[in-house]
Structures are given as structure tokens and as C-alpha cells.
Design a protein around this motif. Structure first.
Motif, PDB file in Angstrom:
ATOM      1  N   VAL A  70       2.263 -10.938  -7.885  1.00  0.00           N
ATOM      2  CA  VAL A  70       2.703 -12.146  -7.172  1.00  0.00           C
ATOM      3  C   VAL A  70       1.593 -12.674  -6.271  1.00  0.00           C
ATOM      4  CG1 VAL A  70       4.345 -13.044  -5.494  1.00  0.00           C
ATOM      5  CG2 VAL A  70       5.131 -11.501  -7.293  1.00  0.00           C
ATOM      6  N   LEU A  71       0.908 -11.771  -5.573  1.00  0.00           N
ATOM      7  CA  LEU A  71      -0.187 -12.186  -4.692  1.00  0.00           C
ATOM      8  C   LEU A  71      -1.315 -12.828  -5.493  1.00  0.00           C
ATOM      9  CD1 LEU A  71      -0.407  -9.174  -2.197  1.00  0.00           C
ATOM     10  CD2 LEU A  71       0.601 -11.418  -1.800  1.00  0.00           C
ATOM     11  N   ASP A  72      -1.619 -12.271  -6.666  1.00  0.00           N
ATOM     12  CA  ASP A  72      -2.677 -12.844  -7.493  1.00  0.00           C
ATOM     13  C   ASP A  72      -2.320 -14.260  -7.938  1.00  0.00           C
ATOM     14  OD1 ASP A  72      -4.223 -10.586  -7.286  1.00  0.00           O
ATOM     15  OD2 ASP A  72      -3.484  -9.696  -9.154  1.00  0.00           O
ATOM     16  N   ALA A  80       0.821  -1.215   0.000  1.00  0.00           N
ATOM     17  CA  ALA A  80       0.000   0.000   0.000  1.00  0.00           C
ATOM     18  C   ALA A  80       0.852   1.260   0.000  1.00  0.00           C
ATOM     19  CB  ALA A  80      -0.927  -0.013   1.212  1.00  0.00           C
ATOM     20  N   PHE A  81       2.021   1.222   0.657  1.00  0.00           N
ATOM     21  CA  PHE A  81       2.889   2.387   0.733  1.00  0.00           C
ATOM     22  C   PHE A  81       3.962   2.407  -0.348  1.00  0.00           C
ATOM     23  CE2 PHE A  81       1.161   2.293   5.025  1.00  0.00           C
ATOM     24  CZ  PHE A  81       0.946   3.632   5.279  1.00  0.00           C
ATOM     25  N   ALA A  82       4.076   1.324  -1.127  1.00  0.00           N
ATOM     26  CA  ALA A  82       5.155   1.202  -2.103  1.00  0.00           C
ATOM     27  C   ALA A  82       4.885   2.076  -3.329  1.00  0.00           C
ATOM     28  CB  ALA A  82       5.319  -0.257  -2.526  1.00  0.00           C
ATOM     29  N   SER A  83       5.935   2.231  -4.133  1.00  0.00           N
ATOM     30  CA  SER A  83       5.783   2.946  -5.400  1.00  0.00           C
ATOM     31  C   SER A  83       4.910   2.126  -6.351  1.00  0.00           C
ATOM     32  CB  SER A  83       7.152   3.198  -6.025  1.00  0.00           C
ATOM     33  OG  SER A  83       7.835   1.964  -6.237  1.00  0.00           O
ATOM     34  N   THR A  84       4.516   2.764  -7.455  1.00  0.00           N
ATOM     35  CA  THR A  84       3.559   2.123  -8.350  1.00  0.00           C
ATOM     36  C   THR A  84       4.084   0.808  -8.912  1.00  0.00           C
ATOM     37  OG1 THR A  84       2.683   4.305  -8.968  1.00  0.00           O
ATOM     38  CG2 THR A  84       2.174   2.443 -10.424  1.00  0.00           C
ATOM     39  N   TRP A  85       5.336   0.805  -9.381  1.00  0.00           N
ATOM     40  CA  TRP A  85       5.849  -0.418 -10.012  1.00  0.00           C
ATOM     41  C   TRP A  85       6.031  -1.537  -8.996  1.00  0.00           C
ATOM     42  CZ3 TRP A  85      10.326  -2.851  -8.621  1.00  0.00           C
ATOM     43  CH2 TRP A  85      11.229  -2.128  -7.823  1.00  0.00           C
ATOM     44  N   LEU A  86       6.460  -1.192  -7.778  1.00  0.00           N
ATOM     45  CA  LEU A  86       6.617  -2.223  -6.756  1.00  0.00           C
ATOM     46  C   LEU A  86       5.256  -2.740  -6.291  1.00  0.00           C
ATOM     47  CD1 LEU A  86       8.463  -3.846  -4.932  1.00  0.00           C
ATOM     48  CD2 LEU A  86       8.476  -1.946  -3.313  1.00  0.00           C
ATOM     49  N   ASP A  87       4.292  -1.841  -6.172  1.00  0.00           N
ATOM     50  CA  ASP A  87       2.934  -2.249  -5.794  1.00  0.00           C
ATOM     51  C   ASP A  87       2.356  -3.196  -6.839  1.00  0.00           C
ATOM     52  OD1 ASP A  87       0.432  -2.420  -4.634  1.00  0.00           O
ATOM     53  OD2 ASP A  87      -0.279  -0.569  -5.545  1.00  0.00           O
ATOM     54  N   ASP A  88       2.558  -2.861  -8.114  1.00  0.00           N
ATOM     55  CA  ASP A  88       2.047  -3.727  -9.184  1.00  0.00           C
ATOM     56  C   ASP A  88       2.729  -5.100  -9.157  1.00  0.00           C
ATOM     57  OD1 ASP A  88       0.391  -1.702  -9.990  1.00  0.00           O
ATOM     58  OD2 ASP A  88       1.727  -0.988 -11.583  1.00  0.00           O
ATOM     59  N   THR A  89       4.018  -5.098  -8.868  1.00  0.00           N
ATOM     60  CA  THR A  89       4.748  -6.368  -8.809  1.00  0.00           C
ATOM     61  C   THR A  89       4.247  -7.241  -7.667  1.00  0.00           C
ATOM     62  OG1 THR A  89       6.735  -5.310  -9.737  1.00  0.00           O
ATOM     63  CG2 THR A  89       7.023  -7.431  -8.607  1.00  0.00           C
ATOM     64  N   ILE A  90       4.109  -6.636  -6.489  1.00  0.00           N
ATOM     65  CA  ILE A  90       3.610  -7.394  -5.333  1.00  0.00           C
ATOM     66  C   ILE A  90       2.201  -7.901  -5.593  1.00  0.00           C
ATOM     67  CG2 ILE A  90       2.985  -7.241  -2.893  1.00  0.00           C
ATOM     68  CD1 ILE A  90       5.237  -5.228  -2.519  1.00  0.00           C
TER      69      ILE A  90
END
Length: 292
Positions: free
Chosen positions: A127-129, A114-124
Motif C-alpha cells: 500500500v505504501l509503495d 516493522a513489528f507486524a507479521s510477514t503477511w501484514l508487513d507485506d500488505t502495508i
């Protein structure tokens, strides 16, 4: 005049409807707590008293319920009631341990996303999906198969498997809170991110997380029973309900209590946890209460 009367009648009926809804919620939560409390009481008693030692095979093979063995014995001559009482202890330990591990990992990853940058949020999120696409039981089976069957491994495997679901929910809830103006005002006033998490994010997301964790508890109990049934859970002499079901399947025709008793115990605990989760959803979630 009739319109005024109808409006007054509707306004008078509204408190009655709300009262009935509150009563239903209280009944649901009360029944759930009673069922879970009954299993917890049996597990607590098992630490201090058991009819027979779990490994005691002095009883006759496949005895029917009677004064000496209230639920009968299994194919090895062990007292079934003692096995069930120890199984209650294992079920609660697996549920609590798995939920604790899943919550610790899942909430941490969800907040980071939730606090990460856009690209890191999208990556996480990607992976979660991918992890969520795999059933919890399948992921737990893969981890147990790699690490070896034991009670600790089962708890760890189930906790890791459910952490992806918790992380995904935490991320969505945290992002929703971070979009509010009071969070922006807090950041403008100099509040750091740890303060934002402690003062604004966690207090606003914990009601929904609590309900989800209660549901995950039931899933964990079922997952452990399934692993034990497949021979990947707690090994003997641990009397897991799933292992009792597996051992009784060959003798269900001559000793049906051996299969019915652990099945009923498992159903009682899971239904109780689900009822508690349903009751908590209305008690702790103010948005849901207002919507009703």
C-alpha cells in the motif's frame, strides 16, 4: 625511508581534511539556519506589525516600489510587503503543520509494519509503495478537491500525502534496528515491545528521520505554493506566496516585483531548509560522520 615519510605526511593531512569538512558542514548549517531564521523573523514580526493591513486597497494599482510602499502594490492596490510578510507566516504554518501530521501518521504506521507479521508487513508495504508512486502534489490536489480549498485542508492534505514516504523510511530503519543482537537480548530479558521502541528503536532512527522531516518541510512549502497557484490552497484574504505568484502573472511585464518578490521568498525558504537538512545529516548521523 620515503615510505615512512609519506605515511607520516598522510597521517598529518588527515586531521586537516577532517577539519575542513567540519568547517564546510558548519558553514552549510549556518547559512541554512540564517535563511530559515530570516523568514521566521519576518513571520514573527508580521504578528505585531505590518506596513498596511493585508486587505487595505488604499494604494494605487501596480505602484512601483517607493517610500510609501517599499515593494510596490499589486493590481488591487494592496501593499506587497505586507502580503509577503503574511505569506511567510502561512508558509511556516503549512510546513510545520504538514510535517507534524505526516510524522505522526507515518512513524506510527512504519513502526506497526516493522513489528507486524510477514503477511501484514507485506500488505502495508504494498500500500505504501502505491501511495509513494503518486506525487505528493497530486495526492494533495485530490484530497483538497474532495474536501474544499482552505488552509487547514491544505495542511492536512499535504501531511497525509507525505506520511507514506515517512512510513516507508521508518519501517526500513526500524527493521534494521530490530535485527541487532542487543534488541534480542532486551526481549530475552523481558522488555516489552513498547520498551524496545522507546529505548532502542526511536533513539537509533531519529537522526535519519530528522533529516528526512527537514526535507519534507521544504516539499510541503512548495506543495502549498503550487496548490495556491492552482487555486486549491488557502483562499483570499490569505496571502499565500503561491497565490501572489498566480495573481502577478498577468502583470509581470508592467510590475515585475509582484512576481519576483514572492518567488525569491519561496526560493530562500526552500534553499534554507535544504541546507539545514544537509547540515543536520552530518551533525546527527554518526555513521555518516565516520564514513567521512
Amino acid at each position: 625511508m620515503s615510505a615512512v615519510v609519506d605515511q607520516a605526511a598522510a597521517q598529518g593531512a588527515a586531521p586537516q581534511r577532517r577539519g575542513r569538512r567540519r568547517a564546510r558542514r558548519s558553514v552549510t548549517l549556518g547559512i541554512g539556519l540564517t535563511l530559515v531564521g530570516l523568514v521566521a523573523l519576518v513571520a514573527l514580526v508580521s504578528f505585531f506589525w505590518l506596513p498596511y493591513a493585508p486587505s487595505d486597497t488604499s494604494g494605487g494599482r501596480l505602484e512601483h516600489p517607493g517610500p510609501e510602499h517599499w515593494l510596490g502594490t499589486d493590481k488591487l492596490g494592496r501593499d506587497l510587503l505586507s502580503q509577503l510578510m503574511v505569506g511567510a507566516r502561512i508558509a511556516l504554518a503549512v510546513g510545520l503543520g504538514s510535517v507534524a501530521i505526516g510524522a505522526l501518521i507515518g512513524v506510527t504506521i512504519g513502526l506497526l509494519a516493522a513489528f507486524a507479521s510477514t503477511w501484514l508487513d507485506d500488505t502495508i508495504s504494498a500500500v505504501l509503495d502505491i501511495l509513494i508512486a503518486f506525487p505528493t502534489l497530486l495526492l494533495a490536489m485530490l484530497i483538497v478537491a474532495a474536501q474544499g480549498a482552505s488552509l487547514g485542508t491544505a495542511i492536512l492534505a499535504i501531511g497525509l500525502a507525505m506520511s507514506a514516504v515517512i512510513a516507508r523510511l521508518t519501517r526500513v530503519l526500524a527493521k534494521r534496528v530490530l535485527g541487532h543482537q542487543y534488541v534480542t537480548a532486551a526481549r530475552t530479558s523481558g522488555t516489552g515491545w513498547p520498551g524496545v521502541v522507546g529505548r532502542h528503536v526511536l533513539p537509533n532512527i531519529w537522526p535519519t528521520l530528522l533529516v528526512n522531516l527537514a526535507l519534507q518541510f521544504g516539499i510541503a512549502v512548495l506543495a502549498e505554493a503550487s496548490l495556491s497557484y492552482l487555486g486549491l490552497g488557502a483562499p483570499p484574504p490569505n496571502a499565500s506566496w503561491g497565490r501572489l505568484l498566480q495573481e502577478a502573472q498577468g502583470t509581470v511585464a508592467v510590475a515585475p516585483v509582484g512576481a519576483i518578490a514572492p518567488g525569491v521568498a519561496l526560493v530562500v525558504l526552500v534553499i534554507g531548509v535544504n541546507l539545514v537538512a544537509d547540515g543536520l545529516r552530518d551533525v546527527v548521523d554518526p555513521t555518516r560522520r565516520r564514513s567521512r
